[in-house]
Design a protein around this motif. Sequence first.
Motif, PDB file in Angstrom:
ATOM      1  N   ARG A 178       0.856  -1.282  -0.060  1.00 46.20           N
ATOM      2  CA  ARG A 178       0.000  -0.058  -0.013  1.00 46.20           C
ATOM      3  C   ARG A 178       0.773   1.327  -0.188  1.00 46.20           C
ATOM      4  NH1 ARG A 178      -5.590   0.461   1.762  1.00 46.20           N
ATOM      5  NH2 ARG A 178      -4.912   2.259   2.490  1.00 46.20           N
ATOM      6  N   PHE A 179       1.943   1.287   0.645  1.00 46.87           N
ATOM      7  CA  PHE A 179       2.816   2.633   0.802  1.00 46.87           C
ATOM      8  C   PHE A 179       3.512   2.734  -0.641  1.00 46.87           C
ATOM      9  CE2 PHE A 179       6.717   4.658   1.215  1.00 46.87           C
ATOM     10  CZ  PHE A 179       6.484   5.694   2.152  1.00 46.87           C
ATOM     11  N   VAL A 180       3.937   1.950  -1.234  1.00 47.38           N
ATOM     12  CA  VAL A 180       4.465   2.114  -2.658  1.00 47.38           C
ATOM     13  C   VAL A 180       3.415   2.403  -3.680  1.00 47.38           C
ATOM     14  CG1 VAL A 180       5.589   0.931  -4.672  1.00 47.38           C
ATOM     15  CG2 VAL A 180       6.358   0.195  -2.282  1.00 47.38           C
ATOM     16  N   ALA A 181       2.315   1.985  -3.512  1.00 46.41           N
ATOM     17  CA  ALA A 181       1.067   2.273  -4.470  1.00 46.41           C
ATOM     18  C   ALA A 181       0.792   3.836  -4.278  1.00 46.41           C
ATOM     19  CB  ALA A 181       0.095   1.517  -4.171  1.00 46.41           C
ATOM     20  N   ASP A 182       0.689   4.180  -2.921  1.00 47.35           N
ATOM     21  CA  ASP A 182       0.412   5.456  -2.517  1.00 47.35           C
ATOM     22  C   ASP A 182       1.553   6.248  -3.001  1.00 47.35           C
ATOM     23  OD1 ASP A 182      -1.863   7.177  -1.550  1.00 47.35           O
ATOM     24  OD2 ASP A 182      -0.925   7.002   0.499  1.00 47.35           O
ATOM     25  N   PHE A 183       2.591   6.224  -2.894  1.00 50.50           N
ATOM     26  CA  PHE A 183       3.723   6.924  -2.759  1.00 50.50           C
ATOM     27  C   PHE A 183       3.979   7.146  -4.365  1.00 50.50           C
ATOM     28  CE2 PHE A 183       8.279   8.522  -2.717  1.00 50.50           C
ATOM     29  CZ  PHE A 183       8.165   9.375  -1.922  1.00 50.50           C
ATOM     30  N   ILE A 184       3.900   6.240  -5.126  1.00 45.98           N
ATOM     31  CA  ILE A 184       4.354   6.631  -6.659  1.00 45.98           C
ATOM     32  C   ILE A 184       2.899   6.919  -7.267  1.00 45.98           C
ATOM     33  CG2 ILE A 184       4.992   5.419  -8.875  1.00 45.98           C
ATOM     34  CD1 ILE A 184       7.422   5.652  -6.692  1.00 45.98           C
ATOM     35  N   GLY A 185       2.848   8.070  -7.554  1.00 44.20           N
ATOM     36  CA  GLY A 185       1.528   8.308  -8.557  1.00 44.20           C
ATOM     37  C   GLY A 185       0.300   8.777  -7.538  1.00 44.20           C
ATOM     38  N   ASN A 186      -0.543   8.961  -8.182  1.00 48.91           N
ATOM     39  CA  ASN A 186      -2.030   9.008  -7.466  1.00 48.91           C
ATOM     40  C   ASN A 186      -2.686   7.636  -7.733  1.00 48.91           C
ATOM     41  OD1 ASN A 186      -1.767  11.809  -6.508  1.00 48.91           O
ATOM     42  ND2 ASN A 186      -2.399  12.427  -8.837  1.00 48.91           N
ATOM     43  N   VAL A 187      -3.412   7.222  -6.855  1.00 53.42           N
ATOM     44  CA  VAL A 187      -4.232   5.985  -6.602  1.00 53.42           C
ATOM     45  C   VAL A 187      -5.305   6.022  -5.856  1.00 53.42           C
ATOM     46  CG1 VAL A 187      -2.816   5.182  -4.728  1.00 53.42           C
ATOM     47  CG2 VAL A 187      -3.632   3.627  -6.351  1.00 53.42           C
ATOM     48  N   ASN A 188      -6.441   5.230  -6.216  1.00 51.45           N
ATOM     49  CA  ASN A 188      -7.535   4.812  -5.190  1.00 51.45           C
ATOM     50  C   ASN A 188      -7.361   3.617  -4.453  1.00 51.45           C
ATOM     51  OD1 ASN A 188      -9.349   7.223  -6.272  1.00 51.45           O
ATOM     52  ND2 ASN A 188      -9.000   6.208  -8.146  1.00 51.45           N
ATOM     53  N   LEU A 189      -7.113   3.730  -3.170  1.00 50.15           N
ATOM     54  CA  LEU A 189      -6.921   2.532  -2.444  1.00 50.15           C
ATOM     55  C   LEU A 189      -8.474   2.371  -1.772  1.00 50.15           C
ATOM     56  CD1 LEU A 189      -3.800   3.360  -0.987  1.00 50.15           C
ATOM     57  CD2 LEU A 189      -4.164   1.154  -2.475  1.00 50.15           C
ATOM     58  N   MET A 190      -8.902   1.093  -1.881  1.00 50.96           N
ATOM     59  CA  MET A 190     -10.261   0.746  -1.347  1.00 50.96           C
ATOM     60  C   MET A 190     -10.169  -0.492  -0.529  1.00 50.96           C
ATOM     61  SD  MET A 190     -12.578   1.651  -4.557  1.00 50.96           S
ATOM     62  CE  MET A 190     -10.960   1.442  -5.724  1.00 50.96           C
ATOM     63  N   ALA A 191     -10.562  -0.470   0.592  1.00 47.95           N
ATOM     64  CA  ALA A 191     -10.336  -1.547   1.623  1.00 47.95           C
ATOM     65  C   ALA A 191     -11.632  -2.447   1.573  1.00 47.95           C
ATOM     66  CB  ALA A 191     -10.575  -1.076   3.110  1.00 47.95           C
ATOM     67  N   GLY A 192     -11.157  -3.877   1.361  1.00 43.91           N
ATOM     68  CA  GLY A 192     -12.325  -5.063   1.274  1.00 43.91           C
ATOM     69  C   GLY A 192     -11.930  -6.383   1.829  1.00 43.91           C
ATOM     70  N   SER A 193     -12.684  -7.198   1.072  1.00 44.45           N
ATOM     71  CA  SER A 193     -12.195  -8.614   1.545  1.00 44.45           C
ATOM     72  C   SER A 193     -12.412  -9.514   0.385  1.00 44.45           C
ATOM     73  CB  SER A 193     -13.028  -9.242   2.853  1.00 44.45           C
ATOM     74  OG  SER A 193     -14.454  -9.116   2.565  1.00 44.45           O
ATOM     75  N   ILE A 194     -11.803 -10.629   0.409  1.00 45.94           N
ATOM     76  CA  ILE A 194     -11.793 -11.589  -0.789  1.00 45.94           C
ATOM     77  C   ILE A 194     -13.108 -12.500  -0.555  1.00 45.94           C
ATOM     78  CG2 ILE A 194     -10.898 -13.632  -2.008  1.00 45.94           C
ATOM     79  CD1 ILE A 194      -8.150 -12.700  -1.055  1.00 45.94           C
ATOM     80  N   VAL A 195     -13.829 -12.453  -1.920  1.00 47.29           N
ATOM     81  CA  VAL A 195     -15.160 -12.992  -1.849  1.00 47.29           C
ATOM     82  C   VAL A 195     -14.889 -14.421  -2.525  1.00 47.29           C
ATOM     83  CG1 VAL A 195     -17.371 -13.199  -2.864  1.00 47.29           C
ATOM     84  CG2 VAL A 195     -16.613 -11.091  -2.034  1.00 47.29           C
ATOM     85  N   SER A 196     -14.086 -14.598  -3.493  1.00 53.39           N
ATOM     86  CA  SER A 196     -13.767 -15.787  -4.273  1.00 53.39           C
ATOM     87  C   SER A 196     -12.407 -15.486  -5.029  1.00 53.39           C
ATOM     88  CB  SER A 196     -14.832 -16.254  -5.359  1.00 53.39           C
ATOM     89  OG  SER A 196     -14.887 -15.161  -6.329  1.00 53.39           O
ATOM     90  N   ASP A 197     -11.757 -16.720  -5.083  1.00 56.02           N
ATOM     91  CA  ASP A 197     -10.447 -16.456  -5.862  1.00 56.02           C
ATOM     92  C   ASP A 197     -10.169 -17.785  -6.763  1.00 56.02           C
ATOM     93  OD1 ASP A 197      -7.781 -16.053  -6.454  1.00 56.02           O
ATOM     94  OD2 ASP A 197      -6.833 -16.502  -4.620  1.00 56.02           O
ATOM     95  N   GLU A 198     -10.206 -17.448  -7.932  1.00 54.67           N
ATOM     96  CA  GLU A 198     -10.187 -18.621  -8.852  1.00 54.67           C
ATOM     97  C   GLU A 198      -8.994 -18.497  -9.697  1.00 54.67           C
ATOM     98  OE1 GLU A 198     -12.235 -21.216  -8.549  1.00 54.67           O
ATOM     99  OE2 GLU A 198     -13.790 -20.218  -7.381  1.00 54.67           O
ATOM    100  N   PRO A 199      -8.587 -19.563 -10.496  1.00 55.59           N
ATOM    101  CA  PRO A 199      -7.211 -19.200 -11.286  1.00 55.59           C
ATOM    102  C   PRO A 199      -7.483 -18.127 -12.276  1.00 55.59           C
ATOM    103  CG  PRO A 199      -7.907 -21.604 -10.917  1.00 55.59           C
ATOM    104  CD  PRO A 199      -9.140 -20.893 -10.588  1.00 55.59           C
ATOM    105  N   ASP A 200      -8.554 -17.903 -12.646  1.00 55.65           N
ATOM    106  CA  ASP A 200      -8.802 -16.837 -13.726  1.00 55.65           C
ATOM    107  C   ASP A 200      -9.257 -15.546 -13.304  1.00 55.65           C
ATOM    108  OD1 ASP A 200     -11.208 -17.942 -13.508  1.00 55.65           O
ATOM    109  OD2 ASP A 200     -11.851 -17.653 -15.742  1.00 55.65           O
TER     110      ASP A 200
ATOM    111  N   ALA B 281     -10.503 -12.980  -9.609  1.00 52.92           N
ATOM    112  CA  ALA B 281     -10.911 -13.201  -8.060  1.00 52.92           C
ATOM    113  C   ALA B 281     -11.856 -11.875  -7.826  1.00 52.92           C
ATOM    114  CB  ALA B 281      -9.436 -12.670  -7.373  1.00 52.92           C
ATOM    115  N   ASP B 282     -12.845 -12.052  -6.802  1.00 51.84           N
ATOM    116  CA  ASP B 282     -13.645 -10.927  -6.366  1.00 51.84           C
ATOM    117  C   ASP B 282     -13.676 -10.644  -5.051  1.00 51.84           C
ATOM    118  OD1 ASP B 282     -14.972 -11.535  -9.003  1.00 51.84           O
ATOM    119  OD2 ASP B 282     -16.316 -13.031  -8.157  1.00 51.84           O
ATOM    120  N   ILE B 283     -13.560  -9.056  -5.103  1.00 55.73           N
ATOM    121  CA  ILE B 283     -13.261  -8.431  -3.839  1.00 55.73           C
ATOM    122  C   ILE B 283     -14.645  -7.760  -3.391  1.00 55.73           C
ATOM    123  CG2 ILE B 283     -11.902  -6.863  -2.470  1.00 55.73           C
ATOM    124  CD1 ILE B 283     -10.413  -9.025  -5.320  1.00 55.73           C
ATOM    125  N   GLN B 284     -15.114  -7.803  -2.071  1.00 51.09           N
ATOM    126  CA  GLN B 284     -16.123  -6.787  -2.117  1.00 51.09           C
ATOM    127  C   GLN B 284     -15.658  -5.662  -1.048  1.00 51.09           C
ATOM    128  OE1 GLN B 284     -20.078  -7.220  -2.810  1.00 51.09           O
ATOM    129  NE2 GLN B 284     -19.530  -5.289  -2.105  1.00 51.09           N
TER     130      GLN B 284
END
Length: 366
Positions: free
Chosen positions: A235-257, A259-262
């Motif tokens: 998160r630190f690198v993402a926020d430090f390099i350029g502008n970014v939207n960071l949204m907190a959530g949790s994993i709903v599903s994680d498949e090989p192809d 992933a869904d995050i709520q």
Amino acid sequence: MNAKPGEGSLLRLEGVTKEFGDFRAVDQVSIDIARGEIFALLGPSGCGKSTLLRMLAGFETPSAGRIVLDGVDLAGLPPYERPVNMMFQSYALFPHLTVWDNIAFGLRRDRLPKTEIAARVDEMLRLVQLGTFARRKPHQLSGGQQQRVALARSLAKRPRLLLLDEPLGALDKKLREATQIELVNIIRQVGVTCVMVTHDQEEAMTMATRMAVMNEGRFLQVGSPSDLYESPATRFVADFIGNVNLMAGSIVSDEPDHADIQCADMLHRVGHGITGYRGQPVSVAVRPEKIHLSDSEPEGHFNKVRGTVKAMSYFGMYTVYHLALESGEHLKVNVENETRHRAGAPAEGDAVWAHWLPSSQIVLTL
């Protein structure tokens, strides 16, 4: 964190640490830097980048670890015995000396023959395109010209390693941007290996072949500018390099192809698996320029959210829209200004839909 495959490592740092009393300014830093590489140290004030540069120059002594340059351990070598030159932000030109004499100063101290000094100074003046200014004093030059004189003086002694400490910090924004490419071309033409310190993200991304983001004395991530921007590791690198939207959530599903995050306001679908587990807390990072705006709701169930335009910032090439979401969170969206007067552009108070592709976001667990 090693030098690029196929290229020899010129500089190696092995567990370099620097302590000032109870404060650890640099903490177990290890890196290989390739010959001819321009390597940037980037981070907030107090992160340890300038201390690390001063250890390379010999102005500070490591509390632990080794600094090896071209196979030689630099431990115990004073600055004047190292094949290293440092260019400071202030340029540190001698005001009473001409451009020619400023460049010749270090060569004279090394007691080189007069003919060799003259040849090297003339070579450096040609390199930085200041031959017609050789007899001027520093106060008769522009900021950009002074910067080139300082660079020529640093390169005249033909160092194996060139250290740049905020090299363009004294220039205004427009001149700094123009000088960045010029400086890179000169460094590459000479072929010297360079380590630079900067707090300017754009400067590091423009000039460096690789860069390291530092915080609290440690390297958080090392890679090419595109690697750090598109694939931040934390998160630190993402926020430090350029502008970014960071949204907190949790994993709903994680498949090989995919992933869904709520998250609070939307359901994200990422176009690949992330090796997480259901319910795992994560952050989703989306760069503002990867988001699109529309008046009507996009199709599908993923990667879209409704918001209200609360503010707009016009930057000429693009406009930043600040959206307020239902949860109270905010979303920044960059929209390129392709025409002088864009028809149908959102105004403050308008309700809009923001949406993006499954390949546009990255999931961070740290």
